[in-house]
Design a protein around this motif. Structure first.
Motif, PDB file in Angstrom:
ATOM      1  N   GLY A  24      56.632  55.867  14.644  1.00 16.12           N
ATOM      2  CA  GLY A  24      57.529  54.999  15.183  1.00 16.12           C
ATOM      3  C   GLY A  24      57.721  54.798  16.335  1.00 16.12           C
ATOM      4  N   THR A  25      57.584  55.394  16.947  1.00 18.25           N
ATOM      5  CA  THR A  25      57.882  54.887  18.230  1.00 18.25           C
ATOM      6  C   THR A  25      58.099  53.860  19.426  1.00 18.25           C
ATOM      7  N   GLN A  26      58.968  52.694  19.441  1.00 19.15           N
ATOM      8  CA  GLN A  26      59.012  51.220  19.350  1.00 19.15           C
ATOM      9  C   GLN A  26      58.221  51.351  20.323  1.00 19.15           C
ATOM     10  N   THR A  27      58.924  52.114  21.910  1.00 17.23           N
ATOM     11  CA  THR A  27      57.483  51.431  23.172  1.00 17.23           C
ATOM     12  C   THR A  27      56.271  51.785  22.962  1.00 17.23           C
ATOM     13  N   ALA A  28      55.667  52.232  21.888  1.00 16.82           N
ATOM     14  CA  ALA A  28      54.296  52.421  21.344  1.00 16.82           C
ATOM     15  C   ALA A  28      54.019  50.849  21.188  1.00 16.82           C
ATOM     16  N   ASN A  29      55.286  50.935  20.177  1.00 17.74           N
ATOM     17  CA  ASN A  29      54.893  49.411  19.161  1.00 17.74           C
ATOM     18  C   ASN A  29      54.411  48.091  20.447  1.00 17.74           C
ATOM     19  N   ALA A  30      55.055  48.195  20.871  1.00 13.26           N
ATOM     20  CA  ALA A  30      55.806  47.232  22.398  1.00 13.26           C
ATOM     21  C   ALA A  30      54.193  47.211  23.248  1.00 13.26           C
ATOM     22  N   ALA A  31      54.047  47.969  23.379  1.00 12.02           N
ATOM     23  CA  ALA A  31      51.981  48.474  24.457  1.00 12.02           C
ATOM     24  C   ALA A  31      51.465  48.321  23.547  1.00 12.02           C
ATOM     25  N   VAL A  32      51.046  48.610  22.542  1.00  8.74           N
ATOM     26  CA  VAL A  32      50.543  48.322  21.810  1.00  8.74           C
ATOM     27  C   VAL A  32      49.738  46.527  21.585  1.00  8.74           C
ATOM     28  N   GLY A  33      50.914  46.090  21.525  1.00  8.73           N
ATOM     29  CA  GLY A  33      51.280  44.190  21.866  1.00  8.73           C
ATOM     30  C   GLY A  33      51.155  43.983  22.079  1.00  8.73           C
ATOM     31  N   LYS A  34      51.180  44.588  23.414  1.00  6.22           N
ATOM     32  CA  LYS A  34      50.820  44.243  25.274  1.00  6.22           C
ATOM     33  C   LYS A  34      49.562  43.838  25.098  1.00  6.22           C
ATOM     34  N   VAL A  35      48.175  44.926  24.989  1.00  9.48           N
ATOM     35  CA  VAL A  35      47.211  45.544  24.929  1.00  9.48           C
ATOM     36  C   VAL A  35      46.742  44.030  24.021  1.00  9.48           C
ATOM     37  N   ALA A  36      46.901  44.170  23.141  1.00 10.01           N
ATOM     38  CA  ALA A  36      46.648  42.933  21.730  1.00 10.01           C
ATOM     39  C   ALA A  36      46.388  42.018  22.450  1.00 10.01           C
ATOM     40  N   GLY A  37      48.106  41.308  23.168  1.00  8.13           N
ATOM     41  CA  GLY A  37      47.763  39.960  24.288  1.00  8.13           C
ATOM     42  C   GLY A  37      46.450  39.782  25.205  1.00  8.13           C
ATOM     43  N   MET A  38      46.454  40.745  25.692  1.00  7.74           N
ATOM     44  CA  MET A  38      45.851  40.499  26.612  1.00  7.74           C
ATOM     45  C   MET A  38      44.159  40.238  26.007  1.00  7.74           C
ATOM     46  N   MET A  39      43.931  41.256  25.049  1.00  7.63           N
ATOM     47  CA  MET A  39      42.232  41.126  24.449  1.00  7.63           C
ATOM     48  C   MET A  39      42.603  39.783  23.548  1.00  7.63           C
ATOM     49  N   ALA A  40      42.830  38.680  23.187  1.00  4.34           N
ATOM     50  CA  ALA A  40      43.175  37.954  22.259  1.00  4.34           C
ATOM     51  C   ALA A  40      43.993  36.170  23.910  1.00  4.34           C
ATOM     52  N   GLU A  41      43.935  37.154  24.490  1.00  3.08           N
ATOM     53  CA  GLU A  41      44.061  35.845  26.081  1.00  3.08           C
ATOM     54  C   GLU A  41      42.671  35.913  26.504  1.00  3.08           C
ATOM     55  N   GLN A  42      42.006  36.897  26.340  1.00  2.00           N
ATOM     56  CA  GLN A  42      40.903  37.130  27.470  1.00  2.00           C
ATOM     57  C   GLN A  42      39.871  36.459  26.095  1.00  2.00           C
ATOM     58  N   VAL A  43      39.773  36.558  25.032  1.00  2.00           N
ATOM     59  CA  VAL A  43      38.783  37.164  23.836  1.00  2.00           C
ATOM     60  C   VAL A  43      37.477  38.218  24.859  1.00  2.00           C
ATOM     61  N   ALA A  44      38.474  39.239  24.535  1.00  2.00           N
ATOM     62  CA  ALA A  44      37.354  40.444  25.355  1.00  2.00           C
ATOM     63  C   ALA A  44      37.250  41.644  24.422  1.00  2.00           C
ATOM     64  N   LYS A  45      35.530  42.308  24.435  1.00  6.98           N
ATOM     65  CA  LYS A  45      35.192  42.698  23.741  1.00  6.98           C
ATOM     66  C   LYS A  45      35.516  43.727  23.788  1.00  6.98           C
ATOM     67  N   LYS A  46      35.870  44.176  24.970  1.00  9.66           N
ATOM     68  CA  LYS A  46      36.208  45.640  25.654  1.00  9.66           C
ATOM     69  C   LYS A  46      37.404  45.821  25.890  1.00  9.66           C
ATOM     70  N   LEU A  47      38.366  47.453  25.311  1.00 11.78           N
ATOM     71  CA  LEU A  47      39.918  47.290  26.503  1.00 11.78           C
ATOM     72  C   LEU A  47      39.797  47.389  27.609  1.00 11.78           C
ATOM     73  N   PRO A  48      40.726  46.862  27.744  1.00 16.69           N
ATOM     74  CA  PRO A  48      41.823  46.781  29.220  1.00 16.69           C
ATOM     75  C   PRO A  48      41.954  48.224  29.899  1.00 16.69           C
ATOM     76  N   GLN A  49      40.241  48.569  30.347  1.00 19.63           N
ATOM     77  CA  GLN A  49      40.128  49.378  31.003  1.00 19.63           C
ATOM     78  C   GLN A  49      41.652  49.735  32.108  1.00 19.63           C
ATOM     79  N   LYS A  50      41.216  49.214  33.396  1.00 21.87           N
ATOM     80  CA  LYS A  50      42.531  49.019  33.762  1.00 21.87           C
ATOM     81  C   LYS A  50      43.608  49.117  33.925  1.00 21.87           C
ATOM     82  N   ALA A  51      44.315  47.999  32.897  1.00 19.98           N
ATOM     83  CA  ALA A  51      45.588  48.891  32.236  1.00 19.98           C
ATOM     84  C   ALA A  51      46.328  49.706  31.872  1.00 19.98           C
ATOM     85  N   LEU A  52      44.916  49.692  31.056  1.00 23.00           N
ATOM     86  CA  LEU A  52      44.842  51.346  30.126  1.00 23.00           C
ATOM     87  C   LEU A  52      44.924  52.784  31.055  1.00 23.00           C
TER      88      LEU A  52
END
Length: 286
Positions: free
Chosen positions: A152-180
């Motif tokens: 229930g940590t809101q910071t984690a919610n926002a971070a997961v949302g940001k990663v999802a946005g990165m992947m949706a924008e890049q239509v990527a098959k892998k996690l964004p290694q550098k960002a993480l």
């Protein structure tokens, strides 16, 4: 994020338990096998093929269908974690490092299982790169954020949302290694890990879950039970289903992920006040 000799630091303590749980036999989910089995009753063969090869969103599978399948998986994993004893629930539990409590590792093992299932349904890529025992830092970071959402940590919610946005924008098959592991998400991963690491004794771990869940049941057989696992899994499901990756029509293509996203900010992140330079970890919200 890797397990070291000492785990006095809260972040290291959490990482040690998560790493041990991720290495337990039976914890890792085969993405293709799971999607084929889980979607078989609800989707055509062509939809399933595209879901496996690309993603459920690319296959056009609606969030409503995915929610039904997710609920089935949550019930299954909740039943398992509620029925098993802490000492012998998962094969290999007795081989854990002495610094890792068996009941917490088992509970985390089931959390890793349901996190994978929900992630694959809502169009996240494979979290584990191969069948070996190693867990790369990007996967550790992503699992840490998923756990933060469960608590229930809101910071984690926002971070997961940001990663999802990165992947949706890049239509990527892998996690964004550098960002993480080095970029804009990494400081947040460390903050979430440190927060969860404070809770690694049985007593404080149970207290943390009590904060995360308004009404919490008893601790049974040294492990946390139905009353805690179910709401936490549902919280992660609700969050993942609301992200852009889950929306039908996002096609996934082959190719490398763009590693450096710079000052990338998704509408989701902006809506939730995400700022990687000013990180504040909130208390769990009901």
């Amino acid at each position: 994020m890797k397990q070291g000799k000492g785990i006095e630091n809260p972040e290291s303590r959490f990482s040690a338990v998560l790493l041990a749980a991720a290495k337990l036999p039976g914890v890792r989910i085969n993405r293709e096998a799971y999607l084929r089995s889980a979607l078989a009753r609800h989707c055509s063969e062509d939809e399933i093929r595209r879901a496996v090869e690309e993603s459920p969103a690319a296959a056009g599978i609606t969030v409503e269908v995915l929610d039904k399948v997710a609920n089935d998986s949550i019930r299954f994993e909740t039943g398992k974690v509620s029925a098993l004893s802490a000492a012998a629930g998962i094969p290999g539990i007795l081989a854990l490092p002495v610094t890792v409590p068996a009941d917490v590792a088992q509970y985390f093992g089931h959390m890793v299982r349901i996190a994978q299932k929900l992630a694959y349904l809502y169009s996240w890529p494979d979290l584990f790169s191969d069948d070996g025992d190693d867990v790369d830092d990007a996967t550790m970071g992503m699992l840490t954020l998923f756990f933060g959402v469960m608590f229930g940590t809101q910071t984690a919610n926002a971070a997961v949302g940001k990663v999802a946005g990165m992947m949706a924008e890049q239509v990527a098959k892998k996690l964004p290694q550098k960002a993480l592991t080095k970029g804009v998400i990494y400081p947040i991963v460390k903050k979430v890990a440190a927060y969860l690491g404070v809770q690694m004794t049985k007593q404080s771990f149970a207290k943390t879950v009590s904060k995360a869940i308004p009404v919490v049941g008893a601790v049974v057989s040294g492990g946390l039970t139905l009353a805690t696992f179910l709401p936490m899994a549902r919280r992660l499901k609700k969050h993942l289903s609301s992200l852009p990756l889950a929306e039908p029509s996002h096609r996934v293509v082959d190719g490398e992920v763009v590693e450096d996203h710079g000052p990338f900010a998704t509408p989701y992140a902006e809506q939730h006040g995400m700022d990687a330079t000013a990180i504040k970890l909130e208390e769990p919200q009901p």
